[in-house]
Design a protein around this motif. Structure first.
Motif, PDB file in Angstrom:
ATOM      1  N   GLN A 305      34.624  43.504  45.238  1.00 22.47           N
ATOM      2  CA  GLN A 305      35.205  44.011  44.001  1.00 22.47           C
ATOM      3  C   GLN A 305      36.343  44.993  44.244  1.00 22.47           C
ATOM      4  O   GLN A 305      36.982  45.458  43.300  1.00 22.47           O
ATOM      5  CB  GLN A 305      34.115  44.705  43.168  1.00 22.47           C
ATOM      6  CG  GLN A 305      32.920  43.835  42.843  1.00 22.47           C
ATOM      7  CD  GLN A 305      31.783  44.626  42.213  1.00 22.47           C
ATOM      8  OE1 GLN A 305      31.957  45.752  41.773  1.00 22.47           O
ATOM      9  NE2 GLN A 305      30.597  44.031  42.190  1.00 22.47           N
ATOM     10  N   ALA A 308      40.125  44.962  42.685  1.00 24.39           N
ATOM     11  CA  ALA A 308      40.318  45.341  41.280  1.00 24.39           C
ATOM     12  C   ALA A 308      40.516  46.846  41.119  1.00 24.39           C
ATOM     13  O   ALA A 308      41.096  47.286  40.116  1.00 24.39           O
ATOM     14  CB  ALA A 308      39.123  44.882  40.449  1.00 24.39           C
ATOM     15  N   TYR A 309      40.049  47.634  42.091  1.00 25.71           N
ATOM     16  CA  TYR A 309      40.133  49.089  41.980  1.00 25.71           C
ATOM     17  C   TYR A 309      40.937  49.703  43.122  1.00 25.71           C
ATOM     18  O   TYR A 309      40.925  50.929  43.286  1.00 25.71           O
ATOM     19  CB  TYR A 309      38.724  49.683  41.969  1.00 25.71           C
ATOM     20  CG  TYR A 309      37.834  49.087  40.906  1.00 25.71           C
ATOM     21  CD1 TYR A 309      37.958  49.466  39.578  1.00 25.71           C
ATOM     22  CD2 TYR A 309      36.884  48.121  41.230  1.00 25.71           C
ATOM     23  CE1 TYR A 309      37.150  48.915  38.593  1.00 25.71           C
ATOM     24  CE2 TYR A 309      36.074  47.567  40.253  1.00 25.71           C
ATOM     25  CZ  TYR A 309      36.208  47.962  38.941  1.00 25.71           C
ATOM     26  OH  TYR A 309      35.410  47.407  37.975  1.00 25.71           O
TER      27      TYR A 309
END
Length: 970
Positions: A305, A308-309
């Motif tokens: 993930q 995305a950050y």
């Protein structure tokens, strides 16, 4: 167009010349191809096998794709499916590791790692763990020989297999078939490598992982979540989703079983029993050394993930860098203000040089412990955690040094501004000096945590993030203990010594230059209330963030990990905007109103930014409510603390002072005990509400919210010692009564407003301790331990008494050092003629030396008590007792710290109230002397032992968290 071209005359004539049966043959061939593909489809659905020519080639491809049966070898290469006869076994060569663990003679044959269901091997009675020694008359001494023998055989042929089971030779017969979907593995190599790091991330099996990896309910063990490329596990052929069900013949049910059986000090190889996609197989691999197993984590970090950050994560350290740049800009802007008269500068230089000398000595003593602790972490844990520990300590020291430089630069300029310009200018200079300290604390913390999270999450071992940042937090706590306790002992010993001799024995006013201990008292303001306080709040700032991140990792989503980092960045930006308005607001407002408004502006901007960030990152409004609860908790505790430091309780102590010191002391103790009630209720309510809103993560997030505006909180805390020093310089330089009144008014405003900041730090300290303890519980089985067991109860009692013992030690040390200082001041008054009439200069350097040496030695003992306690309890009584020990220390320490801080503040403000009325001519002599005694009793309460409670608790919990695996292995 195409049809017209095909039917043109030249093509038609060519078609007519072809034999008439050409079309027939074309139709027949097309029909055969169609029939063949229909068969393939039908056979895949029904399982029918007619052994048609060519079916095996295409079936091999489709089965391999659908069943994912390609197996990696030890070298990471893929073994192509055998085109020859199929027996239905997956094999490895019998090396010395397998031979020793299974009791097989080395070189006896090939080990059956797994048997394919309904295969010729299963029909022939072969089982997993059998050793195939001979096929027909050919010995199969290793996998290569086995494959060579199988290559000479044909499907449908009956073979005689000689195998060993339970040490006895047996014989069976199998009819070979043709099935390309099962592939043999090559022998695992490198099983005796000295590399003890397997390079895997593990987790206990839960329902989510069972669904993700299709693990049957009957299979228990630990599941592999990720494999480091090139590591021992990767070379052995392990992959994510594999389940380790046994080690060296011992069944594995959870992570404790795994580490207890995998750990080895001699580096011998280990034989794993692994479940993979419906099959069991043996895999030999190098043992995990017990010292290296603790730097893994049972919680997988969802690095998939990260993209995305990534932008947010990279922006966090940049915000810290920008904040540090702003702090340096504020620092250099101080030099734009006049440095005062020659007399003012001479006094300020004595304060500055004394502060520098003490801090350098403190850093030298602390460095010895840092090196010892660094080596201990290297040997017991791992190098990355040790480096993070060192980085956390340095980051904790750096803001304190910067703040000290700013404070000793701005104090004399504040004095001169009050003398020549007025209240507004002095307020602006003092607040600017405090802002350097506040912004530095928050900025360095954001840079340190943000950089470590960015590097670890983008590195090869992201699952080590909890251990790395916990090491950083441990370093901050370690240095905070030495800085806060050492500086506090120094400043309060000097304060008590100066008051006892100057005010009580010789009736000298506050900060009288004739008092030899006055310079030491002003030095103490900088080393204790600036540098030491900075380390203390830096530790609280990082601890709350680290505890929240560790909680977030257990939630399995990276957005929860990023959120606390984003919130503290928003908090810093909000503080920078609020501080930027300081010069404008300071010219138009009363000092107390100005300081309150700055706090309100910073927190208001933070809540707006936090709402936007939470909704964008998580979309969960409940998390914003936990942030609001954290801010409200800090404000409420601040108001409650302020009430007990300025309202009816202070007037009560004043009235009790009229009859003497004894009643003053008793009244102050009563107010302290009573004052802890409301803050504790507020903290409990915050814990309950945030727990209901967002679980344990919500508790940590509320602590982060309380300290997100750390830059403003620390700015006001550092502002107090600056104006206190300015008042001392004004008195010693004889700048006049008007100047002293301005500095006293600034000091009074700072003391009252600082109560709100202290509320934030007290509340955040207690809640952070709870969050850290919850993180520690998550790494152990203590959640399942019964409370009423002898070991837990013993731990509770020992933990409950430790804060009292620690407070007794620190307070006793203050009295001993103050006693030595009193003796030294009396000696100077007697031996140095002319001090009292102002004709001779006192030897203030000697007073500083007396306090500094003993303060540092006392700090060493206090540090040993705090650091050694968790290890002593764990090794002597076990990890269950340690859990009870931490709970007892956390509860008693929190209440005791609150009580001592509130009581000490009430004594201090009662003395100041009486001093103010005494200057107006009121008959307050008896009450004044009693109040001075009460203030001296309260000094170590509010500035040494009380604040040290939070550091003590968090340090012990952080040590238990970082060394969790070591302590749990005893």
């Amino acid at each position: 167009m195409i049809r017209a071209e095909l039917l043109s005359r030249p093509n038609r004539e060519q078609f007519d010349k072809c034999p008439k049966n050409y079309v027939k043959w074309a139709i027949v061939v097309a029909g055969m191809v169609l029939a063949f593909f229909v068969y393939l489809f039908y056979s895949n659905v029904t399982g029918l096998n007619l052994n048609l020519p060519g079916a095996s080639v295409i079936g091999e491809f489709t089965d391999t794709i659908e069943q994912r049966t390609i197996v990696k070898t030890a070298a990471g290469e893929q073994v192509s499916p055998s085109p020859s006869a199929f027996l239905g076994v997956v094999i490895v060569s019998v090396d010395e590791v397998i031979a020793e663990q299974l009791g097989i003679n080395d070189g006896h044959g090939v080990l059956v790692n797994s048997v394919v269901p309904d295969s010729p091997a299963e029909k022939a009675g072969l089982q997993r763990g059998d050793v195939i020694a001979v096929i027909n008359s050919s010995a199969t001494k290793d996998t290569d020989t086995f494959k060579e023998v199988m290559a000479t055989l044909s499907p449908g042929e009956t073979v005689r297999i000689t195998y060993v089971r339970g040490g006895k030779k047996n014989r069976t017969y199998a009819v070979l078939t043709e099935s390309p979907s099962i592939i043999m593995t090559a022998q695992t190599t490198g099983t005796t490598s000295d590399d003890s790091d397997w390079g895997v991330s593990l987790s206990a099996i839960n329902s989510s992982l069972r669904d993700t990896y299709n693990i049957p309910s009957k299979v228990d063990g630990v599941v592999i979540l990720s494999v480091v490329p090139g590591g021992a596990a990767d070379q052995a052929g392990l992959s994510p989703g594999d389940v380790i069900v046994g080690i060296n013949g011992t069944s594995i049910y959870d992570l404790d079983d795994f580490f207890n059986n995998a750990a080895s000090d001699d580096g011998d190889a280990t034989l794993l029993d692994v479940y993979t996609q419906g099959q069991f197989r043996y895999i030999p691999i190098a043992s995990i050394e017990s010292s290296s197993a603790v730097c893994g984590t049972s919680e997988p970090v969802p690095v998939e993930q990260l993209p995305a950050y990534e932008g947010l994560l990279r922006a966090v350290p940049l915000v810290g860098v920008a904040g540090l740049g702003f702090a340096l800009l504020c620092y250099f802007s101080l030099f734009g203000y006049p440095a005062g008269t020659g007399k003012m500068q001479a006094i300020a230089e004595k304060i500055r040089s004394g502060t520098v000398v003490f801090l350098k000595q403190e850093y030298k003593v602390t460095a010895i412990f840092l090196v010892i602790s660094f080596l201990a972490i290297c040997f017991t844990l791992c190098l990355p955690t040790a480096i993070a520990f060192l980085a956390g300590s340095i980051c904790s020291m750096l803001p304190g040094w910067i703040g000290m430089k700013a404070a000793t630069t701005s104090n004399v300029r504040t004095c001169y501004a009050a003398n020549k310009v007025g209240l507004a200018e002095a307020l602006n200079v003092a607040f600017l000096g405090g802002a350097v300290m506040g912004i530095s604390v928050a900025s360095v913390g954001i840079i340190g945590l943000g950089t470590y999270c960015l590097l670890v999450l983008n590195g090869n071992n992201p699952d080590t993030l909890p251990y790395i940042i916990a090491g950083f937090c441990l370093g901050a706590s370690f240095f905070a203990l030495f800085g806060r306790v050492g500086g506090g002992i120094f400043t309060k010993s000097a304060d008590i010594g100066a008051d006892m001799t100057g005010k009580i024995e010789y009736d000298l006013p506050e900060d009288d230059p004739r008092n030899p201990a006055v310079i030491a008292d002003n030095v103490g303001d900088n080393v204790g209330d600036v540098s030491g306080m900075g380390s203390d709040l830096f530790e609280s700032f990082t601890s709350s963030t680290v505890a929240t991140i560790i909680m977030a990792l257990r939630m399995g989503q990276l957005k929860y990990v990023i959120l606390p980092l984003v919130l503290i960045s928003i908090g810093l930006i909000s503080c920078l905007l609020a501080i930027s308005t300081g010069k404008l607001l300071s010219k138009r407002m009363d000092p107390q109103i100005f300081l309150r408004n700055v706090i309100c502006i910073a927190n208001g901007l933070f809540l707006i930014g936090a709402f936007a960030a939470i909704i964008v990152i998580t979309g969960e409004f409940s998390l914003f409510l936990t942030v609001v609860m954290g801010v409200l908790c800090g404000i409420l505790i601040g108001l409650e603390t302020e009430y007990f430091g300025s309202g009816w309780p202070v007037r009560y102590i004043v009235n009790m002072s009229r009859t003497g010191a004894a009643t003053n002391v008793i009244a102050g103790l009563a107010i302290g005990f009573m004052g802890a009630l409301l803050p504790i209720i507020t903290i409990c309510a915050t814990i309950i509400v945030t727990l209901l809103l967002a679980g344990l993560y919500g508790i940590g997030l509320s602590a982060v919210a309380m300290l997100a505006t750390m830059a403003i909180i620390m700015s006001i805390d550092a502002y107090g010692p600056i104006v206190d020093n300015a008042g001392g310089i004004a008195t010693m330089s004889r700048a006049g009564v008007k100047t002293r009144r301005i500095t006293d008014k600034l000091d009074s405003a700072g003391n009252i407003t600082a109560a709100i900041g202290k509320g934030f730090t007290i509340g955040a300290g207690v809640i952070t301790a709870v969050a850290l303890f919850a993180a520690y519980i998550g790494g152990t089985k203590l959640a399942d331990v019964e409370l009423f067991t002898p070991t837990v109860l013993v731990g509770l009692f020992l933990g409950s008494v430790l804060p009292l013992f620690f407070a007794a030690w620190t307070m006793g040390t203050v009295t001993k050092i103050a006693n030595k200082l009193v003796i030294e001041v009396r000696r100077q008054f007697k031996e140095i003629k002319g001090i009292l009439n102002g004709k001779a200069e006192p030897d203030s350097d000697r007073c500083v030396d007396v306090i500094a040496r003993d303060s540092l030695m006392a700090t060493v003992v206090a540090g040993v008590i705090a650091i050694a306690s968790p290890f002593v309890v764990a090794f002597a009584l076990g990890v269950e007792a340690l859990g009870g020990f931490l709970v007892g220390a956390m509860i008693v320490g929190s209440v005791l710290g609150l009580s001592m801080s509130i009581g000490g503040g009430a004594w201090d403000n009662a003395k100041k109230w009486i001093e103010a009325h005494r200057k107006k001519g009121d008959d307050m002599e008896t009450a004044y002397k009693a109040a001075v005694v009460g203030d001296m009793v309260g000094d170590p309460f509010k500035d040494v032992s009380g604040p040290a409670m939070n550091i003590l608790i968090k340090l012990m919990v952080t040590i238990s968290l970082v060394f969790c695996a070591v302590l749990c292995s005893v």
